[in-house]
Motif scaffolding. Structure first.
Motif, PDB file in Angstrom:
ATOM      1  N   LEU A 181       0.669  -1.029   0.086  1.00 23.59           N
ATOM      2  CA  LEU A 181       0.047   0.125   0.083  1.00 23.59           C
ATOM      3  C   LEU A 181       0.871   1.223   0.027  1.00 23.59           C
ATOM      4  CD1 LEU A 181      -2.660  -0.999   2.633  1.00 23.59           C
ATOM      5  CD2 LEU A 181      -3.122  -0.802   0.189  1.00 23.59           C
ATOM      6  N   PHE A 182       0.427   2.384  -0.826  1.00 24.44           N
ATOM      7  CA  PHE A 182       1.267   3.545  -0.719  1.00 24.44           C
ATOM      8  C   PHE A 182       1.300   4.178   0.719  1.00 24.44           C
ATOM      9  CE2 PHE A 182       1.386   8.119  -0.866  1.00 24.44           C
ATOM     10  CZ  PHE A 182       2.504   8.534  -2.013  1.00 24.44           C
ATOM     11  N   PRO A 183       2.373   4.602   1.109  1.00 22.23           N
ATOM     12  CA  PRO A 183       3.542   4.859   0.376  1.00 22.23           C
ATOM     13  C   PRO A 183       4.583   3.998   0.380  1.00 22.23           C
ATOM     14  CG  PRO A 183       3.454   5.921   2.697  1.00 22.23           C
ATOM     15  CD  PRO A 183       2.404   5.361   2.579  1.00 22.23           C
ATOM     16  N   ASP A 184       4.206   2.581   0.698  1.00 25.31           N
ATOM     17  CA  ASP A 184       5.331   1.691   0.998  1.00 25.31           C
ATOM     18  C   ASP A 184       5.345   1.239  -0.418  1.00 25.31           C
ATOM     19  OD1 ASP A 184       7.454  -0.088   1.804  1.00 25.31           O
ATOM     20  OD2 ASP A 184       5.882  -1.538   2.777  1.00 25.31           O
ATOM     21  N   VAL A 185       5.606   1.693  -1.535  1.00 30.58           N
ATOM     22  CA  VAL A 185       5.473   1.265  -2.728  1.00 30.58           C
ATOM     23  C   VAL A 185       7.053   1.351  -3.447  1.00 30.58           C
ATOM     24  CG1 VAL A 185       3.091   1.636  -3.284  1.00 30.58           C
ATOM     25  CG2 VAL A 185       4.601   3.241  -3.704  1.00 30.58           C
ATOM     26  N   PRO A 186       7.201   0.497  -4.257  1.00 28.65           N
ATOM     27  CA  PRO A 186       8.683   0.502  -5.097  1.00 28.65           C
ATOM     28  C   PRO A 186       8.853   1.739  -5.810  1.00 28.65           C
ATOM     29  CG  PRO A 186       7.020  -0.768  -6.529  1.00 28.65           C
ATOM     30  CD  PRO A 186       6.331  -0.625  -5.179  1.00 28.65           C
ATOM     31  N   MET A 187      10.421   2.050  -5.585  1.00 31.96           N
ATOM     32  CA  MET A 187      10.959   3.282  -6.376  1.00 31.96           C
ATOM     33  C   MET A 187      11.699   2.570  -7.434  1.00 31.96           C
ATOM     34  SD  MET A 187      11.100   6.495  -7.367  1.00 31.96           S
ATOM     35  CE  MET A 187      10.754   7.486  -5.656  1.00 31.96           C
ATOM     36  N   PHE A 188      11.478   2.778  -8.639  1.00 35.26           N
ATOM     37  CA  PHE A 188      12.123   1.848  -9.758  1.00 35.26           C
ATOM     38  C   PHE A 188      13.412   2.543 -10.220  1.00 35.26           C
ATOM     39  CE2 PHE A 188       7.633   0.864 -10.595  1.00 35.26           C
ATOM     40  CZ  PHE A 188       7.519  -0.527  -9.953  1.00 35.26           C
ATOM     41  N   MET A 189      14.588   2.177  -9.606  1.00 33.59           N
ATOM     42  CA  MET A 189      15.745   2.930  -9.837  1.00 33.59           C
ATOM     43  C   MET A 189      16.450   2.367 -11.087  1.00 33.59           C
ATOM     44  SD  MET A 189      15.603   4.743  -7.063  1.00 33.59           S
ATOM     45  CE  MET A 189      17.462   5.467  -7.323  1.00 33.59           C
ATOM     46  N   VAL A 190      17.118   3.334 -11.970  1.00 34.28           N
ATOM     47  CA  VAL A 190      17.633   3.254 -13.140  1.00 34.28           C
ATOM     48  C   VAL A 190      18.841   4.024 -13.161  1.00 34.28           C
ATOM     49  CG1 VAL A 190      15.437   2.425 -14.310  1.00 34.28           C
ATOM     50  CG2 VAL A 190      16.377   4.878 -14.480  1.00 34.28           C
ATOM     51  N   VAL A 191      19.715   3.737 -14.080  1.00 34.72           N
ATOM     52  CA  VAL A 191      20.982   4.611 -14.529  1.00 34.72           C
ATOM     53  C   VAL A 191      20.719   4.851 -16.097  1.00 34.72           C
ATOM     54  CG1 VAL A 191      23.439   4.656 -14.966  1.00 34.72           C
ATOM     55  CG2 VAL A 191      22.488   3.360 -12.831  1.00 34.72           C
ATOM     56  N   THR A 192      21.035   6.225 -16.402  1.00 37.33           N
ATOM     57  CA  THR A 192      21.042   6.611 -17.844  1.00 37.33           C
ATOM     58  C   THR A 192      21.559   5.648 -18.843  1.00 37.33           C
ATOM     59  OG1 THR A 192      20.898   8.982 -16.998  1.00 37.33           O
ATOM     60  CG2 THR A 192      21.507   8.302 -19.337  1.00 37.33           C
TER      61      THR A 192
END
Length: 457
Positions: A343-354
């Motif tokens: 449940l929000f706010p415990d949701v994923p932050m999809f992390m990337v590199v350029t």
């Protein structure tokens, strides 16, 4: 002795129920002011761990170019009774530009009480120009103004809308079309912005049947759910989806086109005819016919062509699983949407590199359809329910994910920033159906809440 023992047992039983409930309630509370990039938990998609703080840019630094604009527009947002308008109309003015031009839009908030922004839906703008309150800018308060500057690198049909209290402000009319044409184009086109006001579906704000004035019909679904569009009296082709051309589109008769919420479809009519968008709204002439029973399948429509990157070389693979369950959201009990079971706010932050090649599997087991919209990027659909795409590359920024469906999409992480990735049934976002894509080294510049009253959804 029995009565005290029974009382004690009752107290213990009550505490066994109440203590976890109080803990879950407390854990669900969202701060009055917070950094969206710091919420939830990082998901690295199987790649190396990265963080926001690497001495790189802040969101506010990722702006469009300077210089004299090729297209300059001022949009004044007003509260006009039950509707909100831009320059006195809803939809707002159609903004037209030629591919490669620098566009400058000055947003003036004359009387919108909660503040306002403009998001350029489907345009892969620099992050600071994306118009999401609390993520890429502060909401523009009454009497204030904000300038957006970006180069329109891709021809196509796009739209703009408020991304401050967006579930209310878009419904009440804060939106308009953005059309980008190739250099030298003399396309005979017509914008068909579909929106429902007070329960009545309209085309460009007009209910009923309007005149047909073009052959390229640029359908924009500004509503909260999918619409079906069908043509009578002439064959047609789907030239583009979400601003990207279809390769070798075939002529169509007897099939409808499903346009998801936030999505766009460009239809080319062979001759004059009638285009229905449901709810009694249409353009053209002739008697209405029932909607066809089947939809064009974009998984197989058109013919293959190159993507410009190799999805098989993906170095980050994310799951975006949509569900629903009982729980607390910011202290409110109810049935809420979940992302990957959270449940929000415990949701994923999809992390990337350029430069990363990203594959994302979107699965919907929530009981309702969800039009999923990733800001700042276009993705190509690789498969649906395990069936591989065989037609033209199906590029999307807004994807209709039916209940029980699974899609696999891919894109190149080539636009640094912190980007919303959410359901475009905008009522669903305050109910928790939102995550974000964040680039390593990019730090936040803005806060949700706070003195600016930023409420992106």
């Amino acid at each position: 002795m029995r009565t005290p023992i029974r009382a004690a047992v009752a107290v213990v039983a009550a505490l066994a129920v109440l203590v976890p409930l109080v803990w879950f309630w407390y854990a669900s509370l969202v701060p009055a002011t917070y950094d969206m990039a710091a919420m939830g938990y990082p998901d690295y998609g199987g790649g190396p761990a990265v963080t926001h703080e690497h001495g790189g840019p802040r969101v506010a630094d990722l702006t469009g170019p300077s210089g004299e604009p090729d297209v300059a527009v001022t949009l004044v947002a007003r509260a006009d009774g039950s509707r909100y308008t831009l320059n006195g109309t809803s939809p707002g003015p159609v903004i037209r530009a030629v591919q490669g031009q620098l566009v400058e839009v000055t947003l003036v908030n004359e009387s919108i009480p909660d503040g306002v922004t403009l998001h350029w839906h489907g345009v892969d703008v620099p992050n600071a120009e994306d118009g999401v309150a609390g993520i890429t800018q502060d909401a523009v308060a009454r009497g204030g103004r904000h300038v957006y500057r970006f180069v329109v690198t891709d021809a196509g049909t796009y739209w703009y809308h408020s991304h401050q209290v967006s579930h209310e402000q878009v419904r009440r009319g804060l939106f308009g079309a953005l059309v980008v044409t190739p250099p030298g184009s003399s396309a005979n086109d017509q914008v068909v912005a579909v929106h429902t006001y007070d329960g009545r579906r309209t085309v460009n704000g007009v209910p009923g049947v309007s005149a047909l004035t073009g052959r390229r019909i640029r359908v924009i679904n500004t509503d909260a759910g999918p619409i079906r569009v069908w043509v009578s009296g002439t064959p047609f082709r789907v030239l583009a989806i979400d601003g990207h051309d279809v390769h070798e589109p075939a002529a169509i008769t007897g099939e409808a086109v499903l346009v998801t919420a936030g999505g766009r479809a460009d239809l080319q009519l062979e001759t004059a005819g009638r285009v229905d968008v449901g709810g009694g709204a249409a353009i053209g002439t002739g008697s209405p016919i029932p909607a066809p029973k089947i939809n064009v399948d974009f998984l197989a429509y058109g013919s293959p062509s190159g993507l410009g990157f190799d999805p098989a070389a993906a170095n980050r693979r994310f799951a975006y699983t949509i569900g629903r369950r009982i729980g607390f959201l910011d202290g409110r009990p109810g049935m809420w949407w979940t992302v990957d079971g959270h449940l929000f706010p415990d949701v994923p932050m999809f992390m990337v590199v350029t430069g990363d090649v990203v594959r994302m599997t979107i699965t919907n087991d929530s009981g309702e359809v969800h039009p999923m919209h990733l800001h700042g990027h276009h993705a190509v659909v690789l498969s649906r329910d395990g069936v591989a795409a065989t037609g033209s590359p199906w590029w999307i920024d807004s994807l209709d994910v039916a209940d029980g469906a699974t899609y696999e999409i891919a894109f190149v992480a080539d636009n640094p920033g912190i980007w919303a990735d959410h359901c475009h049934n905008l009522e669903h976002v305050p109910e928790g159906l939102v995550a974000h894509l964040a680039y390593a080294g990019v730090a936040s510049s803005f806060q949700v809440g706070g003195a600016a009253g930023n409420v992106p959804e």
